[in-house]
Design a protein around this motif. Structure first.
Motif, PDB file in Angstrom:
ATOM      1  N   LEU A 114       0.817  -1.226   0.000  1.00 53.13           N
ATOM      2  CA  LEU A 114       0.000   0.000   0.000  1.00 53.13           C
ATOM      3  C   LEU A 114       0.841   1.262   0.000  1.00 53.13           C
ATOM      4  CD1 LEU A 114      -2.817  -0.941   2.536  1.00 53.13           C
ATOM      5  CD2 LEU A 114      -2.867  -1.018   0.050  1.00 53.13           C
ATOM      6  N   LEU A 115       2.147   1.116  -0.288  1.00 50.57           N
ATOM      7  CA  LEU A 115       3.038   2.281  -0.194  1.00 50.57           C
ATOM      8  C   LEU A 115       2.483   3.486  -0.936  1.00 50.57           C
ATOM      9  CD1 LEU A 115       6.832   1.344  -0.323  1.00 50.57           C
ATOM     10  CD2 LEU A 115       5.458   2.269   1.558  1.00 50.57           C
ATOM     11  N   ASP A 116       1.866   3.260  -2.093  1.00 51.30           N
ATOM     12  CA  ASP A 116       1.400   4.436  -2.849  1.00 51.30           C
ATOM     13  C   ASP A 116       0.016   4.921  -2.398  1.00 51.30           C
ATOM     14  OD1 ASP A 116       0.290   2.256  -3.964  1.00 51.30           O
ATOM     15  OD2 ASP A 116       1.099   2.554  -5.985  1.00 51.30           O
ATOM     16  N   ALA A 117      -0.564   4.280  -1.368  1.00 52.38           N
ATOM     17  CA  ALA A 117      -1.798   4.829  -0.786  1.00 52.38           C
ATOM     18  C   ALA A 117      -1.473   5.934   0.208  1.00 52.38           C
ATOM     19  CB  ALA A 117      -2.590   3.730  -0.082  1.00 52.38           C
ATOM     20  N   SER A 118      -0.190   6.054   0.590  1.00 52.00           N
ATOM     21  CA  SER A 118       0.199   7.049   1.577  1.00 52.00           C
ATOM     22  C   SER A 118       0.446   8.399   0.918  1.00 52.00           C
ATOM     23  CB  SER A 118       1.484   6.611   2.282  1.00 52.00           C
ATOM     24  OG  SER A 118       1.959   7.651   3.106  1.00 52.00           O
ATOM     25  N   PRO A 119       0.094   9.483   1.622  1.00 56.88           N
ATOM     26  CA  PRO A 119       0.391  10.813   1.084  1.00 56.88           C
ATOM     27  C   PRO A 119       1.892  11.130   1.112  1.00 56.88           C
ATOM     28  CG  PRO A 119      -0.627  10.991   3.261  1.00 56.88           C
ATOM     29  CD  PRO A 119      -0.660   9.543   2.879  1.00 56.88           C
ATOM     30  N   LEU A 120       2.684  10.320   1.825  1.00 58.81           N
ATOM     31  CA  LEU A 120       4.132  10.569   1.874  1.00 58.81           C
ATOM     32  C   LEU A 120       4.842   9.833   0.734  1.00 58.81           C
ATOM     33  CD1 LEU A 120       5.382  10.606   5.549  1.00 58.81           C
ATOM     34  CD2 LEU A 120       4.296  12.366   4.192  1.00 58.81           C
ATOM     35  N   LYS A 121       6.034  10.339   0.399  1.00 58.63           N
ATOM     36  CA  LYS A 121       6.811   9.698  -0.664  1.00 58.63           C
ATOM     37  C   LYS A 121       7.312   8.335  -0.185  1.00 58.63           C
ATOM     38  CE  LYS A 121       8.836  13.962  -2.533  1.00 58.63           C
ATOM     39  NZ  LYS A 121       9.012  14.882  -1.382  1.00 58.63           N
ATOM     40  N   PRO A 122       7.300   7.339  -1.072  1.00 61.00           N
ATOM     41  CA  PRO A 122       7.746   5.988  -0.674  1.00 61.00           C
ATOM     42  C   PRO A 122       9.152   5.997  -0.078  1.00 61.00           C
ATOM     43  CG  PRO A 122       6.933   5.990  -2.937  1.00 61.00           C
ATOM     44  CD  PRO A 122       6.830   7.395  -2.451  1.00 61.00           C
ATOM     45  N   GLU A 123      10.047   6.872  -0.568  1.00 58.18           N
ATOM     46  CA  GLU A 123      11.428   6.835  -0.040  1.00 58.18           C
ATOM     47  C   GLU A 123      11.505   7.333   1.401  1.00 58.18           C
ATOM     48  OE1 GLU A 123      10.446   8.420  -2.784  1.00 58.18           O
ATOM     49  OE2 GLU A 123      11.400  10.381  -3.039  1.00 58.18           O
ATOM     50  N   ILE A 124      10.551   8.149   1.826  1.00 59.90           N
ATOM     51  CA  ILE A 124      10.514   8.578   3.231  1.00 59.90           C
ATOM     52  C   ILE A 124       9.896   7.490   4.108  1.00 59.90           C
ATOM     53  CG2 ILE A 124       9.409  10.219   4.831  1.00 59.90           C
ATOM     54  CD1 ILE A 124      10.025  12.413   2.967  1.00 59.90           C
ATOM     55  N   LEU A 125       8.909   6.820   3.546  1.00 56.11           N
ATOM     56  CA  LEU A 125       8.173   5.801   4.306  1.00 56.11           C
ATOM     57  C   LEU A 125       8.915   4.494   4.482  1.00 56.11           C
ATOM     58  CD1 LEU A 125       4.504   5.614   3.122  1.00 56.11           C
ATOM     59  CD2 LEU A 125       5.398   6.108   5.384  1.00 56.11           C
ATOM     60  N   ARG A 126       9.717   4.141   3.470  1.00 56.96           N
ATOM     61  CA  ARG A 126      10.333   2.808   3.459  1.00 56.96           C
ATOM     62  C   ARG A 126      11.016   2.512   4.791  1.00 56.96           C
ATOM     63  NH1 ARG A 126      11.985   3.023  -1.654  1.00 56.96           N
ATOM     64  NH2 ARG A 126       9.967   2.257  -2.368  1.00 56.96           N
ATOM     65  N   GLY A 127      10.745   1.335   5.353  1.00 63.89           N
ATOM     66  CA  GLY A 127      11.371   0.931   6.602  1.00 63.89           C
ATOM     67  C   GLY A 127      10.626   1.387   7.850  1.00 63.89           C
ATOM     68  N   THR A 128       9.530   2.140   7.677  1.00 63.84           N
ATOM     69  CA  THR A 128       8.786   2.612   8.848  1.00 63.84           C
ATOM     70  C   THR A 128       8.104   1.443   9.566  1.00 63.84           C
ATOM     71  OG1 THR A 128       8.379   4.782   7.884  1.00 63.84           O
ATOM     72  CG2 THR A 128       6.867   4.068   9.620  1.00 63.84           C
ATOM     73  N   ASP A 129       8.318   1.367  10.863  1.00 61.18           N
ATOM     74  CA  ASP A 129       7.710   0.318  11.684  1.00 61.18           C
ATOM     75  C   ASP A 129       7.763   0.815  13.129  1.00 61.18           C
ATOM     76  OD1 ASP A 129       6.917  -1.908  13.021  1.00 61.18           O
ATOM     77  OD2 ASP A 129       8.586  -3.182  12.398  1.00 61.18           O
ATOM     78  N   ILE A 130       6.687   1.466  13.563  1.00 57.42           N
ATOM     79  CA  ILE A 130       6.663   2.123  14.876  1.00 57.42           C
ATOM     80  C   ILE A 130       5.643   1.431  15.770  1.00 57.42           C
ATOM     81  CG2 ILE A 130       6.377   4.341  16.087  1.00 57.42           C
ATOM     82  CD1 ILE A 130       6.670   5.763  13.398  1.00 57.42           C
ATOM     83  N   LEU A 131       5.994   1.278  17.025  1.00 60.13           N
ATOM     84  CA  LEU A 131       5.010   0.797  18.001  1.00 60.13           C
ATOM     85  C   LEU A 131       4.818   1.869  19.071  1.00 60.13           C
ATOM     86  CD1 LEU A 131       3.137  -1.331  19.177  1.00 60.13           C
ATOM     87  CD2 LEU A 131       5.125  -2.431  20.229  1.00 60.13           C
TER      88      LEU A 131
END
Ligand code: IPM
Ligand code: MG
Length: 357
Positions: A114-131
């Protein structure tokens, strides 16, 4: 295994999505030869309509006797009158307090599909995993509050942020243990440059790090700066711990990272007793009853429920994998579909999850 669940569908799209999560849980019970029992009860606006109380005694009793609670959503325009005697949200706050669910876990894990469903650029999002660990039974949500008429006209209202040492310690410990089992990084968010209650958080957490968690990579971030960093460098965070209101606001912001609020589950846990599991989105009254709501957050919340309240990690994995396969196969509800893509309905996408299961 024999398990007793309470379902609290609530208002708006709540009943539609909870009934789909129930189908998935029933399929898991079949597959793993468990016996899952379900009891449905009222909470929120529908409970006010039926009984005058957003958290009727019968609901609270049933929850206390259960192994875990799955909630849809509460609230809607029908109950929004600010001068009303009670509100649907009051039921939610009370159940959190009554079951002593002080820790609210909100994982923010974007699906690669779903990377392209996000309003952020994929290169900023990649690797995001927050708890996120949001404190849930204290702070400004539960501190003294009042509203008085002033002699010269107008009113004065106040809401107070109150924390005690033990409240900070217990949530911080849970977050720190989780960080140890993940990537070893822990971020504590406060507003210690202004608020006394935040300075308590900073002292208590700093001391715990020194005494018990010096193996962790620990940082403190002010809440206003955090709002910015979540958008500019989301992949740099692992576990985040914060107070009730800051957690409320930051997790709504973070929920945009995966592209839709419709994908995010949450778990509210106490020291013992049943946990409460719910999607982090609201009751979405604008689409209620249309059969188009995304049930995946609630289905993923049931996976968290099996993992945290039923010691069923394999069953939980199985649901999460089925959701992943459903997305990988291209199934999308309207909230995550591209403009030209054909969207699945609430029942249809659950059918796909069941097939994948
Ligand atoms: C949440 C919601 C609730 C909260 C509301 C509905 C009371 O926004 O669970 O994040 O503020 O805690
Ligand atoms: Mg919220």
């Amino acid at each position: 295994m024999n398990v007793q669940f309470v379902l609290l569908p609530g208002d708006g799209i709540g009943p539609e999505i909870v009934s789909q999560a129930r189908r998935v849980l029933e399929a898991v019970a079949d597959k793993f030869s468990h016996s899952f029992h379900f009891q449905e009860h009222l909470i929120g606006g529908c409970a006010i309509d039926a009984t005058g109380d957003p958290l009727p005694e019968a609901t609270l009793d049933a929850c206390k006797k259960s192994d875990a609670v799955l909630l849809g959503a509460v609230g809607g325009p029908k109950w929004d009158d600010p001068s009303a005697k009670t509100r649907p949200e009051a039921g939610l706050l009370r159940i959190r307090k009554e079951l002593q669910l002080f820790a609210n876990l909100r994982p923010i894990t974007p699906f690669p599909e779903l990377l392209d469903a996000s309003p952020l650029k994929p290169e900023i999002l990649r690797g995001t995993d927050i708890l996120f660990f949001r404190e849930l039974t204290g702070g400004i949500y539960f501190g003294p509050s009042s509203c008085e008429d002033l002699p010269g006209g107008g009113q004065r209202a106040q809401s107070t942020m109150v924390y005690e040492t033990y409240e900070v310690e217990r949530i911080f410990r849970l977050a720190a243990e989780a960080a140890r089992n993940r990537r070893g990084k822990l971020t504590m968010v406060d507003k210690a440059n202004v608020l006394e209650a935040s300075r308590l958080w900073r002292r208590v957490c700093g001391q715990l790090v020194q005494q018990e968690y010096s193996d962790l990579e620990y940082e403190v971030v002010l809440v206003d700066a955090m709002a910015m960093h979540l958008i500019s460098r989301p992949a740099s965070f692992d576990v985040v711990v914060t107070s009730n209101m800051f957690g409320d606001i930051l997790t709504d912001e973070a929920s945009m990272l995966p592209g839709s609020l419709g994908m995010l589950p949450s778990a509210s846990l106490g020291e013992s007793g049943p946990g409460l599991y719910e999607p982090i989105h609201g009751s979405a009254p604008d689409i209620a009853g249309k059969g188009i709501a995304n049930p995946l957050a609630t289905i993923l919340a049931s996976a968290m429920m099996l993992r945290h309240s039923c010691q069923m990690p394999d069953e939980a994995d199985c649901i999460e994998q089925a959701v992943k396969r459903t997305l990988a196969a291209g199934a999308r509800t309207a909230d995550i579909a591209k403009p030209n893509e054909q969207a699945y309905g609430t029942v249809e996408i659950t059918d796909s999850v069941l097939t994948a299961l």
